[in-house]
Design a protein around this motif. Sequence first.
Motif, PDB file in Angstrom:
ATOM      1  N   SER A 152      45.380  48.970  35.737  1.00  0.00           N
ATOM      2  CA  SER A 152      44.830  48.248  34.579  1.00  0.00           C
ATOM      3  C   SER A 152      44.519  46.797  34.938  1.00  0.00           C
ATOM      4  CB  SER A 152      45.795  48.325  33.401  1.00  0.00           C
ATOM      5  OG  SER A 152      46.985  47.633  33.692  1.00  0.00           O
ATOM      6  N   LYS A 153      45.320  46.186  35.811  1.00  0.00           N
ATOM      7  CA  LYS A 153      45.022  44.812  36.246  1.00  0.00           C
ATOM      8  C   LYS A 153      43.739  44.760  37.056  1.00  0.00           C
ATOM      9  CE  LYS A 153      49.691  42.992  36.202  1.00  0.00           C
ATOM     10  NZ  LYS A 153      50.780  42.383  36.968  1.00  0.00           N
ATOM     11  N   VAL A 154      43.517  45.757  37.909  1.00  0.00           N
ATOM     12  CA  VAL A 154      42.288  45.800  38.701  1.00  0.00           C
ATOM     13  C   VAL A 154      41.078  45.990  37.798  1.00  0.00           C
ATOM     14  CG1 VAL A 154      41.025  47.148  40.431  1.00  0.00           C
ATOM     15  CG2 VAL A 154      43.409  46.548  40.830  1.00  0.00           C
ATOM     16  N   PRO A 212      35.267  38.890  35.773  1.00  0.00           N
ATOM     17  CA  PRO A 212      35.369  38.214  37.070  1.00  0.00           C
ATOM     18  C   PRO A 212      35.508  36.693  36.964  1.00  0.00           C
ATOM     19  CG  PRO A 212      33.135  38.965  36.698  1.00  0.00           C
ATOM     20  CD  PRO A 212      33.971  39.490  35.570  1.00  0.00           C
ATOM     21  N   GLU A 213      35.095  36.088  35.873  1.00  0.00           N
ATOM     22  CA  GLU A 213      35.112  34.636  35.750  1.00  0.00           C
ATOM     23  C   GLU A 213      36.266  34.123  34.895  1.00  0.00           C
ATOM     24  OE1 GLU A 213      31.942  32.585  36.263  1.00  0.00           O
ATOM     25  OE2 GLU A 213      31.021  34.154  37.444  1.00  0.00           O
ATOM     26  N   ASP A 214      37.203  34.978  34.548  1.00  0.00           N
ATOM     27  CA  ASP A 214      38.312  34.596  33.677  1.00  0.00           C
ATOM     28  C   ASP A 214      39.324  33.737  34.444  1.00  0.00           C
ATOM     29  OD1 ASP A 214      39.872  34.427  31.447  1.00  0.00           O
ATOM     30  OD2 ASP A 214      40.759  36.413  31.662  1.00  0.00           O
ATOM     31  N   GLU A 215      39.965  32.807  33.726  1.00  0.00           N
ATOM     32  CA  GLU A 215      40.940  31.907  34.343  1.00  0.00           C
ATOM     33  C   GLU A 215      42.231  32.614  34.731  1.00  0.00           C
ATOM     34  OE1 GLU A 215      40.681  28.601  35.085  1.00  0.00           O
ATOM     35  OE2 GLU A 215      38.575  28.751  34.551  1.00  0.00           O
ATOM     36  N   GLY A 216      42.635  33.650  34.037  1.00  0.00           N
ATOM     37  CA  GLY A 216      43.886  34.342  34.290  1.00  0.00           C
ATOM     38  C   GLY A 216      43.827  35.354  35.429  1.00  0.00           C
ATOM     39  N   ASN A 217      42.677  35.464  36.075  1.00  0.00           N
ATOM     40  CA  ASN A 217      42.515  36.461  37.131  1.00  0.00           C
ATOM     41  C   ASN A 217      43.298  36.120  38.386  1.00  0.00           C
ATOM     42  OD1 ASN A 217      40.938  38.183  35.692  1.00  0.00           O
ATOM     43  ND2 ASN A 217      39.014  37.558  36.615  1.00  0.00           N
ATOM     44  N   SER A 218      43.564  34.848  38.635  1.00  0.00           N
ATOM     45  CA  SER A 218      44.233  34.496  39.889  1.00  0.00           C
ATOM     46  C   SER A 218      45.660  35.047  39.931  1.00  0.00           C
ATOM     47  CB  SER A 218      44.239  32.988  40.095  1.00  0.00           C
ATOM     48  OG  SER A 218      45.000  32.358  39.079  1.00  0.00           O
ATOM     49  N   SER A 219      46.374  34.964  38.819  1.00  0.00           N
ATOM     50  CA  SER A 219      47.733  35.493  38.816  1.00  0.00           C
ATOM     51  C   SER A 219      47.732  37.014  38.870  1.00  0.00           C
ATOM     52  CB  SER A 219      48.495  35.011  37.583  1.00  0.00           C
ATOM     53  OG  SER A 219      47.913  35.535  36.413  1.00  0.00           O
ATOM     54  N   SER A 262      45.333  38.880  40.261  1.00  0.00           N
ATOM     55  CA  SER A 262      44.916  39.304  41.595  1.00  0.00           C
ATOM     56  C   SER A 262      46.037  39.082  42.607  1.00  0.00           C
ATOM     57  CB  SER A 262      43.650  38.582  42.025  1.00  0.00           C
ATOM     58  OG  SER A 262      43.865  37.192  42.106  1.00  0.00           O
ATOM     59  N   LYS A 263      46.813  38.018  42.442  1.00  0.00           N
ATOM     60  CA  LYS A 263      47.941  37.801  43.351  1.00  0.00           C
ATOM     61  C   LYS A 263      48.977  38.907  43.205  1.00  0.00           C
ATOM     62  CE  LYS A 263      47.680  32.807  43.810  1.00  0.00           C
ATOM     63  NZ  LYS A 263      48.317  31.523  43.524  1.00  0.00           N
ATOM     64  N   SER A 264      49.232  39.343  41.977  1.00  0.00           N
ATOM     65  CA  SER A 264      50.215  40.415  41.792  1.00  0.00           C
ATOM     66  C   SER A 264      49.729  41.728  42.390  1.00  0.00           C
ATOM     67  CB  SER A 264      50.565  40.578  40.319  1.00  0.00           C
ATOM     68  OG  SER A 264      49.462  41.064  39.598  1.00  0.00           O
ATOM     69  N   ILE A 320      47.653  41.984  44.984  1.00  0.00           N
ATOM     70  CA  ILE A 320      47.732  41.810  46.434  1.00  0.00           C
ATOM     71  C   ILE A 320      49.163  41.966  46.919  1.00  0.00           C
ATOM     72  CG2 ILE A 320      47.480  40.113  48.290  1.00  0.00           C
ATOM     73  CD1 ILE A 320      44.964  39.124  46.769  1.00  0.00           C
ATOM     74  N   TRP A 321      50.129  41.380  46.206  1.00  0.00           N
ATOM     75  CA  TRP A 321      51.535  41.519  46.586  1.00  0.00           C
ATOM     76  C   TRP A 321      52.009  42.967  46.472  1.00  0.00           C
ATOM     77  CZ3 TRP A 321      54.224  38.724  49.624  1.00  0.00           C
ATOM     78  CH2 TRP A 321      53.992  37.365  49.717  1.00  0.00           C
ATOM     79  N   TRP A 322      51.492  43.701  45.467  1.00  0.00           N
ATOM     80  CA  TRP A 322      51.861  45.105  45.322  1.00  0.00           C
ATOM     81  C   TRP A 322      51.343  45.913  46.505  1.00  0.00           C
ATOM     82  CZ3 TRP A 322      49.074  49.711  44.232  1.00  0.00           C
ATOM     83  CH2 TRP A 322      49.886  50.792  43.858  1.00  0.00           C
ATOM     84  N   ILE A 323      50.114  45.640  46.928  1.00  0.00           N
ATOM     85  CA  ILE A 323      49.537  46.342  48.075  1.00  0.00           C
ATOM     86  C   ILE A 323      50.314  46.016  49.348  1.00  0.00           C
ATOM     87  CG2 ILE A 323      47.488  46.487  49.558  1.00  0.00           C
ATOM     88  CD1 ILE A 323      45.824  46.070  46.964  1.00  0.00           C
ATOM     89  N   LEU A 324      50.640  44.736  49.547  1.00  0.00           N
ATOM     90  CA  LEU A 324      51.397  44.345  50.735  1.00  0.00           C
ATOM     91  C   LEU A 324      52.804  44.953  50.742  1.00  0.00           C
ATOM     92  CD1 LEU A 324      50.382  40.591  51.108  1.00  0.00           C
ATOM     93  CD2 LEU A 324      49.693  42.514  52.543  1.00  0.00           C
ATOM     94  N   SER A 325      53.438  44.980  49.589  1.00  0.00           N
ATOM     95  CA  SER A 325      54.783  45.563  49.536  1.00  0.00           C
ATOM     96  C   SER A 325      54.737  47.070  49.745  1.00  0.00           C
ATOM     97  CB  SER A 325      55.466  45.218  48.224  1.00  0.00           C
ATOM     98  OG  SER A 325      54.773  45.788  47.133  1.00  0.00           O
ATOM     99  N   ALA A 326      53.695  47.735  49.262  1.00  0.00           N
ATOM    100  CA  ALA A 326      53.553  49.177  49.502  1.00  0.00           C
ATOM    101  C   ALA A 326      53.337  49.447  50.992  1.00  0.00           C
ATOM    102  CB  ALA A 326      52.398  49.742  48.684  1.00  0.00           C
ATOM    103  N   ALA A 327      52.549  48.598  51.645  1.00  0.00           N
ATOM    104  CA  ALA A 327      52.334  48.760  53.089  1.00  0.00           C
ATOM    105  C   ALA A 327      53.631  48.513  53.857  1.00  0.00           C
ATOM    106  CB  ALA A 327      51.241  47.811  53.559  1.00  0.00           C
TER     107      ALA A 327
END
Length: 76
Positions: free
Chosen positions: A28-30, A37-44, A46-48, A50-57
């Motif tokens: 749902s976040k993706v 794409p231009e929303d201000e809250g996207n950075s947090s 997208s970081k979550s 990315i961290w989920w993908i890295l932790s899964a790897a």
Amino acid sequence: MDLLLWITIGFIIIGFVVLISMKKGMESKVVFIKTNPEDEGNSSKSKSVIWWILSAAAWGIVSMFLVGRCFQNYFG
């Protein structure tokens, strides 16, 4: 049974449960990031993701290492 085997089995099962339980939220976040794409809250968000993908790897790499150690312990 050996403690290493129980640690490996527990780590893999707990990891699967955590990944599956968090999967729907990450999807749902993706979708939100793609639709806004231009929303201000996207950075947090997208970081979550990315961290989920890295932790899964990282979980996958550690799981492979533990399975390899089990095979080495029993057959090597």
